[in-house]
Design a protein around this motif. Structure first.
Motif, PDB file in Angstrom:
ATOM      1  N   HIS A 126      98.583 -20.770 -59.517  1.00  0.00           N
ATOM      2  CA  HIS A 126      98.153 -20.279 -60.835  1.00  0.00           C
ATOM      3  C   HIS A 126      98.509 -21.294 -61.923  1.00  0.00           C
ATOM      4  O   HIS A 126      97.687 -21.577 -62.805  1.00  0.00           O
ATOM      5  N   ILE A 127      99.708 -21.848 -61.865  1.00  0.00           N
ATOM      6  CA  ILE A 127     100.129 -22.851 -62.852  1.00  0.00           C
ATOM      7  C   ILE A 127      99.244 -24.096 -62.743  1.00  0.00           C
ATOM      8  O   ILE A 127      98.774 -24.638 -63.747  1.00  0.00           O
ATOM      9  N   PHE A 128      98.989 -24.520 -61.507  1.00  0.00           N
ATOM     10  CA  PHE A 128      98.200 -25.732 -61.292  1.00  0.00           C
ATOM     11  C   PHE A 128      96.750 -25.571 -61.716  1.00  0.00           C
ATOM     12  O   PHE A 128      96.062 -26.559 -61.972  1.00  0.00           O
ATOM     13  N   SER A 129      96.282 -24.344 -61.794  1.00  0.00           N
ATOM     14  CA  SER A 129      94.889 -24.120 -62.199  1.00  0.00           C
ATOM     15  C   SER A 129      94.646 -24.549 -63.645  1.00  0.00           C
ATOM     16  O   SER A 129      93.496 -24.748 -64.050  1.00  0.00           O
ATOM     17  N   PHE A 130      95.708 -24.713 -64.424  1.00  0.00           N
ATOM     18  CA  PHE A 130      95.573 -25.129 -65.822  1.00  0.00           C
ATOM     19  C   PHE A 130      95.649 -26.655 -65.976  1.00  0.00           C
ATOM     20  O   PHE A 130      95.464 -27.172 -67.074  1.00  0.00           O
ATOM     21  N   LEU A 131      95.927 -27.368 -64.885  1.00  0.00           N
ATOM     22  CA  LEU A 131      96.081 -28.820 -64.963  1.00  0.00           C
ATOM     23  C   LEU A 131      94.738 -29.529 -64.900  1.00  0.00           C
ATOM     24  O   LEU A 131      93.785 -29.038 -64.288  1.00  0.00           O
TER      25      LEU A 131
END
Length: 274
Positions: A126-131
């Motif tokens: 989920h965090i990496f989806s914003f990268l």
């Protein structure tokens, strides 16, 4: 007129080496400068290039990526081919020390990973989806858990859908697609005709090789003077000519390299370490 030393300093090679995401590319560029121009440069420039080479080897333990190791090995080949014996031996010894330190760091990090609590993989995804793509590639090289999360197929499918909307619909009907590999191939193909990577280029307005954004000089005064004109792609050989005395208008030719060579040219397009 600027001296070769002043021109080389404008490249900020030493500073760029300390940035993890740029280290592999800059090490490759330094390797090519060594091969193509070291013997032509005055001694003060040779001394600075040698110091940057030692810096590259010294920083290797802090990088901890396969791309960094490969770039350092490429740099070593240029060192062995070009540097005089005494400097060559010093550089080789520096790299050997770094490799020992790298193994120690790697072992320590593995032990720390085992002892420290890890975020669940779904939270990491989920965090990496914003990268952005470059940050996602870098995140994959941090540790095993981050690597697994960053390689998630659904994550890369979303990246593909975002960048390649026109072709994504035809692929969504298929199953067993490796979306990371599909994204990589499409990204490379797209950039054979579109120069959209953030990297080095030559700006005629400030007479400098600059780390640009979308092929535009980062200096506001240059953007105003040029009306937003794109900076020129340049080869490593042209970088050497720049250091020696500057580029003339007839030095640059966009037809001198094929599209593929331009995309993978060291000073024109850094490869993403997918």
């Amino acid at each position: 007129m600027a001296t070769p030393m002043e021109r080389y300093k404008k490249l900020f090679v030493g500073e760029a080496l300390s940035e993890i995401h740029r280290y592999p590319l800059v090490s490759q560029e330094l390797s090519s400068i060594l091969k193509l121009g070291y013997r032509r440069f005055p001694k003060n420039v040779q001394a600075l290039i040698f110091q940057d080479t030692l810096t590259a080897f010294r920083l290797l333990p802090d990088m901890q990526t396969s791309a960094a190791v490969s770039a350092a090995q490429l740099l070593l080949k240029s060192v062995e081919a070009v540097l005089p014996k005494q400097k060559r031996n010093l550089a080789i010894a520096e790299l050997k020390h770094s490799k020992v330190a790298m193994k120690r760091h790697s072992k320590t990090r593995e032990e720390e990973e085992l002892d420290s609590p890890q975020l669940p993989e779904d939270v990491l995804r989920h965090i990496f989806s914003f990268l952005d793509v470059a940050s996602l590639v870098s995140a994959a090289q941090v540790c095993r858990s981050w690597n697994l999360a960053a390689y998630d197929n659904n994550l890369w499918q979303k990246k593909y859908d975002l960048l390649f909307k026109d072709s994504s619909q035809s692929l969504t009907q298929k199953t067993d697609i490796d979306w990371r590999e599909t994204f990589k191939n499409s990204y490379i193909a797209e950039n054979l005709s579109k120069a959209l990577r953030s990297t080095w280029g030559y700006c005629w307005y400030c007479d400098s090789i600059v780390w640009h954004n979308s092929l535009r000089c980062p200096k506001e005064q240059c953007r105003l003077k040029s009306g937003g004109k794109l900076v020129d792609h340049i080869s490593t050989q042209q970088v050497v000519e720049y250091i020696m005395g500057g580029l003339q208008s007839n030095t640059y030719s966009s037809e001198s390299e094929s599209d593929e060579e331009s995309v993978y040219g060291l000073w024109a397009y850094p490869k993403l370490a997918f």
